[in-house]
Design an enzyme around this catalytic site. Structure first.
Site, mmCIF file in Angstrom:
data_model
loop_
_atom_site.group_PDB
_atom_site.id
_atom_site.type_symbol
_atom_site.label_atom_id
_atom_site.label_comp_id
_atom_site.label_asym_id
_atom_site.label_seq_id
_atom_site.Cartn_x
_atom_site.Cartn_y
_atom_site.Cartn_z
ATOM 1 N N HIS A 464 6.971 -21.750 3.783
ATOM 2 C CA HIS A 464 8.160 -21.335 2.930
ATOM 3 C C HIS A 464 7.988 -22.023 1.553
ATOM 4 C CE1 HIS A 464 10.586 -20.809 6.805
ATOM 5 N NE2 HIS A 464 10.113 -19.483 6.212
ATOM 6 N N GLU A 704 3.652 10.193 0.337
ATOM 7 C CA GLU A 704 2.932 9.113 0.912
ATOM 8 C C GLU A 704 1.732 9.600 1.619
ATOM 9 O OE1 GLU A 704 5.982 5.392 1.700
ATOM 10 O OE2 GLU A 704 6.576 7.494 2.295
HETATM 11 C C1 PEP Z 1 4.564 2.993 -1.044
HETATM 12 O O1 PEP Z 1 4.212 3.528 0.062
HETATM 13 O O2 PEP Z 1 3.979 3.189 -2.066
HETATM 14 C C2 PEP Z 1 6.208 2.609 -1.404
HETATM 15 C C3 PEP Z 1 6.596 2.581 -2.514
HETATM 16 O O3 PEP Z 1 6.873 2.443 -0.258
HETATM 17 P P1 PEP Z 1 6.465 1.143 0.676
HETATM 18 O O4 PEP Z 1 5.640 0.172 -0.098
HETATM 19 O O5 PEP Z 1 7.877 0.732 0.829
HETATM 20 O O6 PEP Z 1 6.022 1.407 2.042
HETATM 21 MG MG MG Z 2 5.626 3.566 1.689
#
Ligand code: PEP
Ligand code: MG
Length: 843
Positions: A464, A704
């Site tokens: 932490h 993505e």
């Molecule tokens: C990503 O995948 O780049 C994104 C912004 O989503 P997260 O990091 O929340 O998966």
């Molecule tokens: Mg993502």
């Protein structure tokens, strides 16, 4: 010392356990014993005893000998995968068996076809009862020849088990799916839920068991990912306790579920202090940044306690309870203050510490001793120190880090009980705090203006104090070579929180160089912040929107204050996680409205619908464990599966906020991979919009998944905007887990393959007049702005601390040069060649 013998459980050839091609057995993690290459197909009892466990997959069982040895017999390797196929148990749990009695029949051919080996192991799990093991060699006959001789040691009887009534309910074994085992958070969830039952509830692992209602005791069981645990309970609601809690463990207790072994996400690789160049002391970088400062060694306060109670046992008990209540109140205040100063995730640390004050394993011994006439102080001090030391000594760095939390809470109560405030010296400016460990409370009240860096010899990157140091922007090194404690006060040191080093005796010229570099960085940062509210326009007049990513209300405030022009990604997970029940629709609507108010009139607020999945489960949303969670039920797939429980209420809450908000609320769906998914989600949004008579809101998707980047043209006909999540896009393009301890450094978004997908997205989108943002981590790298702009990206959504720097970097660019640069980057050989092309940062 009495000796004991175990007969061979199968006929076959003795094989040293160390040679078994399975790390778990070979390293004796399960226990010590023997392995046999079987020549027949029946497992027999190696001694008289009781069958205490038959694994649900029937490939393994446990016999408890009369002397208390827990003998595990495990047929084959990886035979759990056969899920019972090829195994026929011949006895049941609880059966008394005699030496040589057949226990289990197995089908050699099926095992050879479906598993990696037939080698059959017999190990003693509770090694405290056995010593000086002597395995037999050569061929042995089942039930006749001795396979293992040993000496019995200590008292094999288990007092907790003795106390357990014979009709106690015993649950089936559960394999712990949590990536980091039962560390503080899942242990707290389990203990909290166990306390909801009136029965006694015990958690077992191997031959050890603890009170499942005590978070501290659960942590000391040192349960790792994929360990097998089980529950037993006795009392009025024992059945429900065992089945509900077993289910909760199986569901991951709200933690990341990992399918495979390896170092869990976020957990530092264990680093041994190593001797390097003279003057360099090594540890683990726990909070990034470089600092020059003067050493200020801190020592642990020792609060003296008195052996005499303040009055009658009743009086002493109420004095102790009052001290606990004051500590609880202080922690609540610290939680609120930290939430405002640092963030809600960090504030949770103190929420977790408050739970320690409810822990029966810590409180009950004090009550018992006080009621018997003792003073509370010494008992409390002994009890918490014992647990803190136990945890600090554990191999799992996450559990070891929790030792510091217990010490922290323990000291707080002791301070209240004795009225002794541990003295802390006034810190000089530029102090490099050096200590064995720092409690989270110490770190939270540190004056970031005076503290240049923190160096600890204990703790881990996930402790932490490290988390708080990161949030406060203070460079930190933990697990440092203990010789750092010997540094004289006021020694000048250079701390590098990136590579985890502390340098002493640095030549004056070099010190001056580091100082001037830090000064230049600070000056540039001041300049960038001063111009943060100016638009980001390239030298040749091209404007890019620079917005921020947020995960709390406080983030919005900070983001807008640091120059963000809106919010490009609201990760709505923060609304749903770290809680036992789902947020109500009204609660969500109020929160989105509050965020929108802070974003301000006309500014864009992109709310991404809940992005959880097999790797990020929610306690109140049961999801089956998956072999490949990153390729499983994630993002919109979860939303579409749990429409009524998750997606629809969230969309209604967003639409409610959109009805009154003056900010431009947008909805974004995560992890879209097909047009059908997008259409399904959009249709639900439209249904709810009509029902609420809400205004239309722009609807976009995260890019993505490589397929979406390649098909951006088809998507662009229907979506209002794209936001590229380079974190996931890179992991799916490279087929490398973004949290994998070995691969993560290679998951580089500047890989030309990823850049080509960004280009494909932009081309497809612009063909239909649709705009494209980037909200993955690449957008927060000021040097990468040239490439992203060159590829035609219209919006950059950065982490708050990078907004001003990214804007400044854009102002230093020339779009036509950036376009050329981007083309060269896409045709480069690898990410490092791309990195070599990047322009230097403005100085
Ligand atoms: C990503 O995948 O780049 C994104 C912004 O989503 P997260 O990091 O929340 O998966
Ligand atoms: Mg993502």
């Amino acid at each position: 010392m009495p000796s004991a013998q175990l007969r061979a459980p199968v006929s076959g050839v003795m094989t040293p356990l160390e040679e078994v091609p399975d790390e778990v057995f070979a390293s004796k993690m399960v226990g010590d014993g023997v392995s046999i290459d079987p020549t027949d197909d029946v497992v027999v009892a190696p001694c008289e005893g009781t069958i205490t466990l038959i694994h649900p997959a029937h490939h393994a069982l446990t016999v408890r000998s009369g002397a208390g040895a827990e003998i595990i017999i495990h047929v084959g390797l990886d035979t759990i995968e056969l899920k019972g196929d090829g195994f026929t148990p011949l006895v049941a749990e609880g059966d008394q068996v005699t030496t040589g009695q057949p226990l289990l029949r197995f089908d050699q051919e099926r095992i050879i076809a479906g598993a990696s080996s037939l080698l059959t192991q017999m190990v003693i799990a509770n090694m405290d009862v056995a010593r000086n093991l002597v395995p037999a060699v050569g061929l042995v006959r089942a039930g006749q020849d001795v396979a293992l001789s040993f000496e019995l040691s200590g008292d094999a009887a288990d007092p907790a088990a003795e106390a357990r009534p014979v009709d106690a309910v015993v649950g089936a074994p559960v394999v712990v799916p949590c990536a980091t085992g039962l560390h503080a958070r899942p242990a707290a969830v389990l203990a909290d839920r166990a306390r909801g039952f009136d029965s006694q509830v015990r958690l077992h692992r191997g031959d050890r068991e603890v009170n499942a209602k005590s978070v501290t005791a659960v942590m000391t069981l040192d349960v790792s990912h994929a360990d097998e645990v089980w529950l037993s309970a006795w009392g009025p609601d024992a059945d429900a306790a065992v089945s509900e809690l077993s289910e909760a463990i199986r569901g991951g207790l709200g933690e990341t579920i990992a399918a495979t072994g390896g170092t869990p996400e976020g957990e530092p690789a264990v680093t041994e202090p190593v001797e390097t160049e003279p003057g360099v002391l090594r540890g683990v970088g726990a909070s990034p940044g470089v600092a020059v400062g003067i050493a200020v060694p801190l020592t642990d306060p020792d609060i003296p306690v008195t052996d005499s109670p303040s009055g009658s046992p009743e009086q002493e008990w109420s004095v102790f309870q009052a001290a606990v209540e004051r500590a609880r109140l202080q922690l609540a205040e610290l939680e609120t203050a930290t939430a405002a100063k640092v963030g809600i995730y960090q504030a949770d640390i103190f929420g977790a510490q408050r739970q320690i004050l409810d822990d029966p394993e810590l409180i009950e011994p004090v009550e018992a001793a006080v009621r018997a006439g003792a003073a509370a102080g010494p008992v409390w001090k002994d009890t918490y120190q014992q647990y803190a030391d136990l945890l600090s000594g554990m191999a799992n760095p996450l559990l070891a880090a929790r030792g510091s939390d217990i010490r922290d809470v323990g000291l707080r109560v002791l301070t209240e009980l004795t009225g002794t405030i541990p003295a802390r010296a006034e810190l000089p400016a530029g102090a490099v705090i050096i200590s064995r460990d720092l409690t989270a409370s110490d770190t939270a009240v540190l004056d970031a203006e005076r503290v240049a860096a923190i160096v600890l010899t204990e703790g881990g990157a996930t402790s932490h104090s490290s988390i708080l140091a990161q949030s406060l922007g203070i460079p930190a090194v933990v697990g440092c070579d203990p010789r750092v404690l010997d540094l004289a006060e006021e020694t000048e040191v250079v701390v590098d929180g990136d590579d985890g080093t502390v340098r002493v005796d640095v030549p004056a010229a070099e010190l001056a160089e580091v100082r001037s570099r830090l000064e230049r960085d600070a000056e540039r940062r001041r300049r960038n912040l001063a111009s943060a509210h100016q638009p980001a326009v390239t030298r040749d007049g091209h404007r890019v929107e620079v917005v921020c990513n947020i995960g709390s209300l406080d983030d919005v405030r900070r983001g807008m204050a640091e120059g963000a022009e809106g919010v490009g990604l609201l990760r709505s997970e923060f609304v749903f996680m770290n809680r036992a029940t789902a947020p109500s629709e009204q609660e969500q609507a109020e929160l989105y409205q509050a965020v929108a108010d802070l974003v301000g009139e006309g500014n864009r607020l992109i709310i991404r619908t809940l992005d959880v999945g097999g790797d990020k489960p929610l306690p109140y949303l049961p999801m089956a464990a998956e072999d490949n969670p990153f390729l499983g039920q994630r993002g919109i797939r979860v939303g579409l599966e749990h429409q009524e429980k998750v997606l629809r209420p969230q969309l209604r809450a967003i639409l409610q906020a959109a009805k009154t908000s003056r900010a431009a609320i947008h909805v974004m769906f995560p992890m879209i991979s097909t047009l059908a998914e997008f259409r399904g989600a959009k249709a639900i949004l439209e249904e709810e919009r009509v029902r609420l008579a809400a205004p239309a809101v722009p609807v976009g998707i995260m890019v993505e998944v490589p397929a979406v980047a390649m098909m951006a043209e088809q998507f662009a006909r229907e979506v209002d905007f794209f936001s590229i999540g380079t974190n996931d896009l890179t992991q799916y393009t490279m087929a490398m887990d973004r949290g994998h301890p070995k691969l993560a450094p290679r998951v580089d978004a500047l890989n030309p393959g990823v850049l080509a997908l960004i280009r494909s997205t932009v081309q497809g989108a612009h063909a239909h007049g649709t705009w494209v943002g980037v909200c993955g981590a690449l957008a927060s790298d000021p040097r990468a702005a040239a490439i992203l702009l060159g590829l035609g990206v219209d919006e950059l959504s950065a982490v708050i601390s990078a907004v001003a720097d990214v804007k400044a970097a854009v102002r230093d660019l020339d779009l036509s040069r950036a376009t050329e640069l981007a083309e060269r980057a896409v045709s480069s050989e690898d990410a490092s060649a791309v990195r070599d092309l990047l322009p230097p940062i403005n100085s």
